[in-house]
Structures are given as C-alpha cells and as structure tokens.
Motif scaffolding. Structure first.
Motif, PDB file in Angstrom:
ATOM      1  N   PRO A  16       0.830  -1.213   0.000  1.00 34.87           N
ATOM      2  CA  PRO A  16       0.000   0.000   0.000  1.00 34.87           C
ATOM      3  C   PRO A  16       0.862   1.260   0.000  1.00 34.87           C
ATOM      4  CG  PRO A  16       0.042  -0.982   2.179  1.00 34.87           C
ATOM      5  CD  PRO A  16       0.780  -1.928   1.259  1.00 34.87           C
ATOM      6  N   LEU A  17       0.303   2.309  -0.551  1.00 30.75           N
ATOM      7  CA  LEU A  17       1.012   3.586  -0.583  1.00 30.75           C
ATOM      8  C   LEU A  17       1.035   4.196   0.819  1.00 30.75           C
ATOM      9  CD1 LEU A  17      -0.491   5.058  -3.849  1.00 30.75           C
ATOM     10  CD2 LEU A  17       1.820   4.213  -3.507  1.00 30.75           C
ATOM     11  N   PRO A  18       2.082   4.934   1.112  1.00 36.88           N
ATOM     12  CA  PRO A  18       2.153   5.604   2.411  1.00 36.88           C
ATOM     13  C   PRO A  18       1.040   6.639   2.568  1.00 36.88           C
ATOM     14  CG  PRO A  18       4.296   5.575   1.331  1.00 36.88           C
ATOM     15  CD  PRO A  18       3.286   5.115   0.319  1.00 36.88           C
ATOM     16  N   PRO A  19       0.699   6.983   3.809  1.00 39.73           N
ATOM     17  CA  PRO A  19      -0.327   8.008   4.036  1.00 39.73           C
ATOM     18  C   PRO A  19       0.047   9.318   3.357  1.00 39.73           C
ATOM     19  CG  PRO A  19       0.258   6.914   6.090  1.00 39.73           C
ATOM     20  CD  PRO A  19       1.231   6.431   5.044  1.00 39.73           C
ATOM     21  N   GLY A  20      -0.919   9.960   2.762  1.00 38.01           N
ATOM     22  CA  GLY A  20      -0.704  11.234   2.100  1.00 38.01           C
ATOM     23  C   GLY A  20      -0.350  11.123   0.627  1.00 38.01           C
ATOM     24  N   TRP A  21      -0.045   9.934   0.172  1.00 36.03           N
ATOM     25  CA  TRP A  21       0.261   9.729  -1.240  1.00 36.03           C
ATOM     26  C   TRP A  21      -1.049   9.573  -1.989  1.00 36.03           C
ATOM     27  CZ3 TRP A  21       5.122   6.842  -3.066  1.00 36.03           C
ATOM     28  CH2 TRP A  21       6.236   7.244  -2.329  1.00 36.03           C
ATOM     29  N   GLY A  22      -1.035   9.905  -3.276  1.00 36.72           N
ATOM     30  CA  GLY A  22      -2.234   9.805  -4.094  1.00 36.72           C
ATOM     31  C   GLY A  22      -2.071   8.800  -5.216  1.00 36.72           C
ATOM     32  N   ARG A  23      -2.857   8.990  -6.267  1.00 42.84           N
ATOM     33  CA  ARG A  23      -2.834   8.071  -7.402  1.00 42.84           C
ATOM     34  C   ARG A  23      -1.934   8.543  -8.535  1.00 42.84           C
ATOM     35  NH1 ARG A  23      -9.023   7.203  -8.696  1.00 42.84           N
ATOM     36  NH2 ARG A  23      -8.836   9.447  -8.821  1.00 42.84           N
ATOM     37  N   CYS A  24      -1.333   9.709  -8.421  1.00 42.17           N
ATOM     38  CA  CYS A  24      -0.515  10.281  -9.498  1.00 42.17           C
ATOM     39  C   CYS A  24       0.842   9.588  -9.572  1.00 42.17           C
ATOM     40  CB  CYS A  24      -0.326  11.773  -9.269  1.00 42.17           C
ATOM     41  SG  CYS A  24       0.703  12.570 -10.519  1.00 42.17           S
ATOM     42  N   LEU A  25       1.122   8.957 -10.697  1.00 38.80           N
ATOM     43  CA  LEU A  25       2.388   8.255 -10.886  1.00 38.80           C
ATOM     44  C   LEU A  25       3.560   9.232 -10.851  1.00 38.80           C
ATOM     45  CD1 LEU A  25       4.017   5.714 -11.523  1.00 38.80           C
ATOM     46  CD2 LEU A  25       3.579   6.156 -13.947  1.00 38.80           C
TER      47      LEU A  25
END
Length: 102
Positions: A76-85
C-alpha cells in the motif's frame, strides 16, 4: 463537471433505453448497432465527466498517469500519497536518495 457532458450522458442513456424497450424478441443488426452507438456516446460522455476531475486526483497532473501500485494490498502507498504516478515516482526517488540509494 460540464453541463453539456451531463446532458449528452442523459440523452445517450435515454436513447439506448428507448431503443432497448422497443425491441422485439429478435432485434435486427441495425437495432443492435443503434444501441451500441448510443451506449458508446454515453460512455464517452461519462469519461468526459470524469476527465474534468482527472483520474489521478492530482492538482499538478490531473491527466497524468495513474500509479499502478495505487491500492495494491501487498504494497500500500504511504499516508498522504495519491494516485498520481509522476508525484509518487518523485516521492519514491526522494526517499531512495535520503536512504542513500540512487
């Protein structure tokens, strides 16, 4: 959200529905083609509605690439990260530099 896109979506869905309800038990190829055309119009209008917000949800890159790791349960992505590559890649590179990687 574009009002014109929303009107087009409503119109295309209504057209597809009207054609479908008027079908006999064995629709002709032309009738089936008309439904397909109306549904394609509806799909295009729905995509246009979504494009206004961007698939990434990123204010810098609203139409950029979506991170393929987004939502991966194993990583999973870290907190605060979004979907933008683009933004996530920059974050990954910055994290690697802080850890002494390349």
């Amino acid at each position: 959200m574009s009002y014109a896109d929303l009107r087009e979506l409503h119109s295309a869905l209504n057209t597809a529905s009207d054609i479908a309800y008027a079908l006999e038990s064995q629709p002709t190829a032309e009738e089936a083609g008309q439904i397909v055309d109306a549904l394609r119009r509806a799909l295009d209008a729905a995509r246009a509605l979504g494009a206004a917000h961007g698939a990434t949800g990123c204010s810098l890159h609203p139409k950029g690439a979506v991170d393929p790791l987004y939502g991966d349960k194993e990583d999973p992505l870290p907190p605060g990260w979004g979907r933008c590559l683009l933004c996530n890649d920059a974050r990954r590179r910055a994290g690697a530099q802080r850890r002494g990687g390349r």
